[in-house]
Design an enzyme around this catalytic site. Sequence first.
Site, PDB file in Angstrom:
ATOM      1  N   ASP A 251      10.615  22.660 -16.103  1.00 31.07           N
ATOM      2  CA  ASP A 251      10.802  23.617 -17.214  1.00 31.07           C
ATOM      3  C   ASP A 251       9.618  24.582 -17.291  1.00 31.07           C
ATOM      4  OD1 ASP A 251      13.103  22.198 -17.784  1.00 31.07           O
ATOM      5  OD2 ASP A 251      12.119  20.918 -19.259  1.00 31.07           O
ATOM      6  N   GLY A 286       3.835  14.331 -21.810  1.00 38.00           N
ATOM      7  CA  GLY A 286       4.875  14.991 -22.609  1.00 38.00           C
ATOM      8  C   GLY A 286       5.412  16.226 -21.916  1.00 38.00           C
TER       9      GLY A 286
HETATM   10  O1  RIB Z   1      13.101  18.574 -18.314  1.00 38.50           O
HETATM   11  C1  RIB Z   1      12.583  17.687 -19.265  1.00 38.50           C
HETATM   12  C2  RIB Z   1      13.547  17.555 -20.403  1.00 38.50           C
HETATM   13  O2  RIB Z   1      14.732  16.976 -19.926  1.00 38.50           O
HETATM   14  C3  RIB Z   1      13.081  16.669 -21.512  1.00 38.50           C
HETATM   15  O3  RIB Z   1      12.347  17.358 -22.511  1.00 38.50           O
HETATM   16  C4  RIB Z   1      14.369  16.038 -22.014  1.00 38.50           C
HETATM   17  O4  RIB Z   1      14.708  16.413 -23.305  1.00 38.50           O
HETATM   18  C5  RIB Z   1      15.433  16.435 -21.003  1.00 38.50           C
HETATM   19  O5  RIB Z   1      16.225  17.446 -21.463  1.00 38.50           O
END
Ligand code: RIB
Length: 306
Positions: A251, A286
Amino acid sequence: MLDFDVCVIGSLNMDLVVRAARIPHPGETLLGSAFARCPGGKGSNQAIAAALAGARTRLIGALGDDEHGRELRRALADHSVDDQCVGKVDAPTGVALITVADNGENAIVVAPGANSRVSVELVESCAPRIRSARICVAQLEIPLAAVRRGLEIARAAGATTVLNAAPFHERARDLLPWTDVLVVNAGEARALARAPHEVDAALARELWRDSGLRCVLVTLGSRGAVLADESGVEHLPAFRVEVVDTTGCGDAFVGAFAAAFARQVPMRRAALEGCAAGALAATRLGALAALPTRVEIERLLATAPA
Ligand code: RIB
């Protein structure tokens, strides 16, 4: 008028994270150590990653009318992510159960809840907001029909569309005609290309050529990333960091890449910014809490050969 850089269409989850020595085997109970509850979800993480990397960002998604939903909305506001298109629906806010092993690997199960209510209608009601962003980013934790409609609207408005095909879905290929840039990890790349072997330059090139995309980016964790586009295939080496937790690294990559691309830097430079952001995210525990700022990304990039 383009009043936003990045519009993310995607999920929001409350992450319930437990640290353990390793990922449990099927049927096994392990005693873990630290527990944390923190805002997450691929859509929310990517939107906040883009905002931290300097992009004016908005998110389209859905939350329940509950405490998790309120906390997730506060996290968006705290990071200046526009949440006007995050609907409140009659379903619990999405939850992700995450185990993080001592070696930094993770295992995640998501109960989508409100995320599964992100409908074509909701996306269409946000069409003017999708059209007013330079880049549209989506992943696959919400219904595919909604993702497809979002990409279609963005494409028709001349925006660049970025699809992070995670988690992998058999019908992800159906979205490629509306995708400019595909971002996948090694497993997703193999599944999309239906290739049993490791990701290499040939596989990335094949994915790029066969799907008619502008660019394919395959993230390889500690091995960096592969970029395939019209100028060829390049392996971008990884930044050397101390890995604590890999949750949200993908992400971080996608958000920072989109923010950089919205500044109209070349594809390679945007991908390098994504790699740096992903590496930094691995150094902290996290997902959201580990996302780096633009200053941190620039600092790490300055340590690498161009
Ligand atoms: O890519 C990580 C995310 O994958 C986490 O925050 C979790 O919520 C899942 O959606």
